[in-house]
Design a protein around this motif. Structure first.
Motif, PDB file in Angstrom:
ATOM      1  N   THR A  14       0.833  -1.193   0.000  1.00 55.50           N
ATOM      2  CA  THR A  14       0.000   0.000   0.000  1.00 55.50           C
ATOM      3  C   THR A  14       0.873   1.250   0.000  1.00 55.50           C
ATOM      4  N   GLU A  15       0.339   2.308  -0.599  1.00 54.90           N
ATOM      5  CA  GLU A  15       1.036   3.593  -0.681  1.00 54.90           C
ATOM      6  C   GLU A  15       0.106   4.693  -0.188  1.00 54.90           C
ATOM      7  N   ARG A  16       0.537   5.409   0.841  1.00 51.65           N
ATOM      8  CA  ARG A  16      -0.261   6.516   1.338  1.00 51.65           C
ATOM      9  C   ARG A  16      -0.489   7.561   0.249  1.00 51.65           C
ATOM     10  N   ALA A  17       0.507   7.765  -0.614  1.00 52.88           N
ATOM     11  CA  ALA A  17       0.407   8.795  -1.648  1.00 52.88           C
ATOM     12  C   ALA A  17      -0.679   8.494  -2.676  1.00 52.88           C
ATOM     13  N   LEU A  18      -1.120   7.244  -2.769  1.00 58.48           N
ATOM     14  CA  LEU A  18      -2.181   6.872  -3.701  1.00 58.48           C
ATOM     15  C   LEU A  18      -3.552   6.883  -3.052  1.00 58.48           C
ATOM     16  N   THR A  19      -3.606   7.263  -1.777  1.00 60.98           N
ATOM     17  CA  THR A  19      -4.832   7.152  -0.994  1.00 60.98           C
ATOM     18  C   THR A  19      -5.539   8.496  -0.894  1.00 60.98           C
ATOM     19  N   VAL A  20      -6.811   8.495  -1.269  1.00 65.20           N
ATOM     20  CA  VAL A  20      -7.649   9.682  -1.128  1.00 65.20           C
ATOM     21  C   VAL A  20      -8.432   9.548   0.173  1.00 65.20           C
ATOM     22  N   GLY A  21      -8.335  10.555   1.002  1.00 62.83           N
ATOM     23  CA  GLY A  21      -8.967  10.490   2.307  1.00 62.83           C
ATOM     24  C   GLY A  21     -10.428  10.864   2.284  1.00 62.83           C
ATOM     25  N   PRO A  22     -10.995  11.075   3.451  1.00 70.77           N
ATOM     26  CA  PRO A  22     -12.411  11.420   3.556  1.00 70.77           C
ATOM     27  C   PRO A  22     -12.744  12.690   2.764  1.00 70.77           C
ATOM     28  N   GLU A  23     -13.950  12.718   2.217  1.00 72.79           N
ATOM     29  CA  GLU A  23     -14.443  13.863   1.460  1.00 72.79           C
ATOM     30  C   GLU A  23     -13.562  14.202   0.263  1.00 72.79           C
ATOM     31  N   GLY A  24     -12.883  13.194  -0.278  1.00 70.75           N
ATOM     32  CA  GLY A  24     -12.098  13.405  -1.482  1.00 70.75           C
ATOM     33  C   GLY A  24     -10.838  14.208  -1.279  1.00 70.75           C
ATOM     34  N   GLY A  25     -10.343  14.327  -0.066  1.00 73.21           N
ATOM     35  CA  GLY A  25      -9.143  15.114   0.201  1.00 73.21           C
ATOM     36  C   GLY A  25      -8.035  14.265   0.776  1.00 73.21           C
ATOM     37  N   GLY A  26      -7.053  14.930   1.383  1.00 73.95           N
ATOM     38  CA  GLY A  26      -5.988  14.222   2.078  1.00 73.95           C
ATOM     39  C   GLY A  26      -4.974  13.568   1.182  1.00 73.95           C
ATOM     40  N   TYR A  27      -4.802  14.068  -0.055  1.00 74.83           N
ATOM     41  CA  TYR A  27      -3.792  13.472  -0.921  1.00 74.83           C
ATOM     42  C   TYR A  27      -2.948  14.568  -1.558  1.00 74.83           C
ATOM     43  N   ASP A  28      -1.756  14.191  -1.969  1.00 70.76           N
ATOM     44  CA  ASP A  28      -0.804  15.117  -2.570  1.00 70.76           C
ATOM     45  C   ASP A  28      -0.493  14.630  -3.983  1.00 70.76           C
ATOM     46  N   VAL A  29      -0.860  15.407  -4.998  1.00 72.33           N
ATOM     47  CA  VAL A  29      -0.677  14.996  -6.388  1.00 72.33           C
ATOM     48  C   VAL A  29       0.793  14.745  -6.695  1.00 72.33           C
ATOM     49  N   GLU A  30       1.672  15.604  -6.187  1.00 67.20           N
ATOM     50  CA  GLU A  30       3.096  15.446  -6.504  1.00 67.20           C
ATOM     51  C   GLU A  30       3.645  14.148  -5.898  1.00 67.20           C
ATOM     52  N   GLU A  31       3.207  13.797  -4.704  1.00 69.38           N
ATOM     53  CA  GLU A  31       3.649  12.536  -4.107  1.00 69.38           C
ATOM     54  C   GLU A  31       3.129  11.350  -4.915  1.00 69.38           C
ATOM     55  N   ALA A  32       1.896  11.456  -5.401  1.00 70.34           N
ATOM     56  CA  ALA A  32       1.346  10.375  -6.225  1.00 70.34           C
ATOM     57  C   ALA A  32       2.123  10.252  -7.527  1.00 70.34           C
ATOM     58  N   ARG A  33       2.489  11.378  -8.127  1.00 70.81           N
ATOM     59  CA  ARG A  33       3.298  11.347  -9.350  1.00 70.81           C
ATOM     60  C   ARG A  33       4.646  10.665  -9.109  1.00 70.81           C
ATOM     61  N   GLU A  34       5.212  10.888  -7.934  1.00 67.08           N
ATOM     62  CA  GLU A  34       6.489  10.255  -7.611  1.00 67.08           C
ATOM     63  C   GLU A  34       6.353   8.737  -7.541  1.00 67.08           C
ATOM     64  N   VAL A  35       5.199   8.256  -7.087  1.00 63.40           N
ATOM     65  CA  VAL A  35       4.985   6.810  -7.024  1.00 63.40           C
ATOM     66  C   VAL A  35       4.998   6.206  -8.424  1.00 63.40           C
ATOM     67  N   ILE A  36       4.251   6.797  -9.361  1.00 66.04           N
ATOM     68  CA  ILE A  36       4.210   6.221 -10.710  1.00 66.04           C
ATOM     69  C   ILE A  36       5.557   6.379 -11.401  1.00 66.04           C
ATOM     70  N   ALA A  37       6.290   7.450 -11.092  1.00 64.51           N
ATOM     71  CA  ALA A  37       7.631   7.603 -11.656  1.00 64.51           C
ATOM     72  C   ALA A  37       8.543   6.482 -11.169  1.00 64.51           C
ATOM     73  N   ARG A  38       8.423   6.140  -9.897  1.00 59.26           N
ATOM     74  CA  ARG A  38       9.245   5.061  -9.352  1.00 59.26           C
ATOM     75  C   ARG A  38       8.873   3.719  -9.973  1.00 59.26           C
TER      76      ARG A  38
END
Length: 340
Positions: free
Chosen positions: A252-276
């Protein structure tokens, strides 16, 4: 006798003249002009198949089959059953006609031609045999009497139909070895309005659970994967049958997780996951939320030096497959639903 034109190796009488240069192999059009009623549309017969290849002792080889009732040489393919997923149908037909289980590689352009006056559309993939040695263990029958590994150049001259030659040429112009990166939007989950606990714990609904059970047959066609997913229950549950049935490791990756009410995520961190994921060059399925799919796809296509699609989103239970060459170039993109 071959019915296609300009097949490599088809020479006339020996005149003593120097041999001509073999024709340049190019990607060919999937749809020839006006192959249906003028000004109208005929729903095509749908089929699926694969260019099954390996590197043999004498170089690259592909599987050809000979059908006794037609006396032809062709690539393994067949009609899809009503409601059958094209990936599942292509795998089934290749298995039935060759005895070999294909591991799907990059998508090839579909071919469309007339069959008894009616258009037929065949979806094609490059594929390798699941058995490393590619040994053919096939019992001849009334439908297929011969299954044979044939060097590519020889296969091009032996194929009976021009549309099969085009498929083989389309395979030859692109990379043979690729790995898939699959972006999956989680399957159908219960409504937020009726869920009183944390949104991270909201489970799949009845349709989502049924699709989760169907997912292994679809994604399993791409071979041995690993899974990287949002920590939300609806994402991990989407992949659970795949991890069990296909022995897929999951993290599991926290950066891919959208929190309650559609928030709690960072697009740049998610981009880093797919780059890796791209940098690690391993067959991978990434499961996340609708909010992040367009960002992840944009990042992946940009890093691969490819144009960015205008349609990047996915409905629940759909996925993108990016086929990436060993050199790190984009070799193909396809989009599917778990059920089609």
């Amino acid at each position: 006798m071959n019915t296609h034109e300009n097949g490599a190796g088809h020479g006339g009488p020996d005149t003593g003249a120097p041999e001509t240069t073999a024709p340049e192999i190019r990607m060919t059009s999937a749809f020839p002009p006006r192959d249906t009623a003028v000004g109208g549309y005929l729903e095509p017969i749908r089929a699926g198949g694969a260019v099954l290849w390996r590197d043999g002792p004498a170089g690259r080889e592909v599987v050809l089959i000979r059908r006794p009732d037609r006396g032809d040489w062709t690539l393994p393919k067949g009609k899809l059953k009503n409601g059958e997923h094209p990936i599942i149908g292509a795998v089934r037909e290749v298995e039935e006609e060759t005895g070999l289980t294909p591991v799907m590689g990059r998508r090839l352009p579909p071919q469309r031609y007339l069959k008894d006056g009616w258009p037929k559309q065949v979806e094609w993939w490059a594929a390798t045999p699941a058995r490393p040695d590619g040994r053919i263990d096939y019992e001849p029958n009334e439908e297929v009497e011969t299954v044979e590994w044939v060097p590519v150049a020889e296969a091009r001259t032996r194929l009976t139909y021009d549309h099969d030659v085009q498929v083989l040429d389309n395979f030859r112009v692109g990379p043979a070895r690729t790995f898939p990166v699959i972006l999956l939007r989680h399957l159908s989950a219960g409504e937020k309005r009726s869920w009183n606990d944390s949104d991270l714990l909201r489970p799949l609904d009845e349709n989502g659970r049924a699709d989760a059970l169907a997912l292994p047959r679809v994604l399993g066609a791409y071979g041995s994967l690993r899974a990287v997913t949002s920590a939300a229950a609806r994402c991990t549950e989407s992949l659970l049958p795949l991890t069990v049935e296909c022995d897929v490791p999951m993290s599991t990756e926290r950066a891919l997780t959208v929190g309650p009410e559609g928030g709690g995520y960072d697009v740049e961190e998610a981009r880093e996951v797919i780059a890796r994921v791209l940098d690690e060059r391993r067959p991978t399925v990434v499961c996340t939320h609708g909010e992040l799919v367009p960002h992840l796809l944009t990042e992946a296509l940009t890093r691969l030096g490819a144009p960015v699609s205008q349609q990047r989103g996915l409905r629940k239970g759909s996925f993108w497959v990016l086929h990436v060459s060993e050199e790190g170039d984009l070799a193909g993109v396809e989009r599917h639903g778990v059920r089609e």
